[in-house]
Design a protein around this motif. Structure first.
Motif, PDB file in Angstrom:
ATOM      1  N   LYS A  27       0.753  -1.290   0.106  1.00 24.67           N
ATOM      2  CA  LYS A  27      -0.208   0.534  -0.297  1.00 24.67           C
ATOM      3  C   LYS A  27       0.762   1.340  -0.354  1.00 24.67           C
ATOM      4  N   PHE A  28       2.176   1.340   0.744  1.00 21.76           N
ATOM      5  CA  PHE A  28       2.524   2.702   0.984  1.00 21.76           C
ATOM      6  C   PHE A  28       3.295   2.677  -0.080  1.00 21.76           C
ATOM      7  N   TRP A  29       4.206   1.858  -0.858  1.00 18.70           N
ATOM      8  CA  TRP A  29       4.439   2.115  -2.157  1.00 18.70           C
ATOM      9  C   TRP A  29       3.263   1.909  -3.637  1.00 18.70           C
ATOM     10  N   ALA A  30       2.091   1.443  -3.590  1.00 14.62           N
ATOM     11  CA  ALA A  30       1.388   1.704  -4.810  1.00 14.62           C
ATOM     12  C   ALA A  30       1.853   3.397  -5.499  1.00 14.62           C
ATOM     13  N   GLY A  31       1.877   3.470  -6.991  1.00 13.08           N
ATOM     14  CA  GLY A  31       1.731   5.076  -7.617  1.00 13.08           C
ATOM     15  C   GLY A  31       2.835   5.852  -7.122  1.00 13.08           C
ATOM     16  N   ARG A  32       4.219   5.054  -6.325  1.00 17.14           N
ATOM     17  CA  ARG A  32       5.088   5.914  -6.095  1.00 17.14           C
ATOM     18  C   ARG A  32       6.012   5.904  -7.251  1.00 17.14           C
ATOM     19  N   ILE A  33       6.465   6.696  -7.202  1.00 15.16           N
ATOM     20  CA  ILE A  33       8.127   7.283  -8.379  1.00 15.16           C
ATOM     21  C   ILE A  33       9.009   6.793  -7.644  1.00 15.16           C
ATOM     22  N   VAL A  34       9.860   6.173  -8.341  1.00 12.56           N
ATOM     23  CA  VAL A  34      11.113   5.407  -7.879  1.00 12.56           C
ATOM     24  C   VAL A  34      12.407   5.340  -8.532  1.00 12.56           C
ATOM     25  N   SER A  35      13.675   5.508  -8.203  1.00 11.85           N
ATOM     26  CA  SER A  35      14.434   5.731  -9.174  1.00 11.85           C
ATOM     27  C   SER A  35      15.057   3.920  -9.544  1.00 11.85           C
ATOM     28  N   ILE A  36      15.792   3.812 -10.359  1.00 14.20           N
ATOM     29  CA  ILE A  36      15.886   2.471 -10.742  1.00 14.20           C
ATOM     30  C   ILE A  36      17.402   2.201 -10.426  1.00 14.20           C
TER      31      ILE A  36
END
Length: 108
Positions: free
Chosen positions: A41-50
């Motif tokens: 839930k916390f991570w859904a939709g988050r932009i992350v760095s590869i």
């Protein structure tokens, strides 16, 4: 399946590399009838760095260490396209600063 997820992730990584981008998005809820489990839930939709080269964003490794992309996970990586303007990226970057502080406090 797991092999399909691995295939998707590699395509997204290759697309990002070809477009000189280090940022991708973890898929949001709502694309299927399933919703995120507690681990995701916390991570859904988050932009992350590869790679971690884009400062101010969590990395894919951070998400994985927190339980993201577990067996049976419904989420995938998505390339960031022109639909994401600088404003949304800036908003998520600011949100990560706040969330990172909360995470650090919980660990203490």
């Amino acid at each position: 399946t797991n092999s399909m997820k691995m295939y998707n992730e590699q395509i997204v990584r290759d697309f990002a590399k070809a477009n000189d981008s280090d940022l991708v998005r973890i898929s949001r809820d709502g694309r299927t009838d399933q919703t995120s489990c507690d681990a995701c839930k916390f991570w859904a939709g988050r932009i992350v760095s590869i790679t971690g080269k884009t400062k101010g964003f969590p990395t894919i490794a951070d998400a994985e260490a927190a339980g993201m992309f577990h067996p049976n996970c419904i989420h995938t990586l998505e390339p960031i396209s022109e639909e994401f303007d600088d404003e949304e990226i800036a908003e998520q970057k600011e949100q990560w600063k706040t969330d990172r502080r909360k995470i650090r406090r919980k660990r203490k």
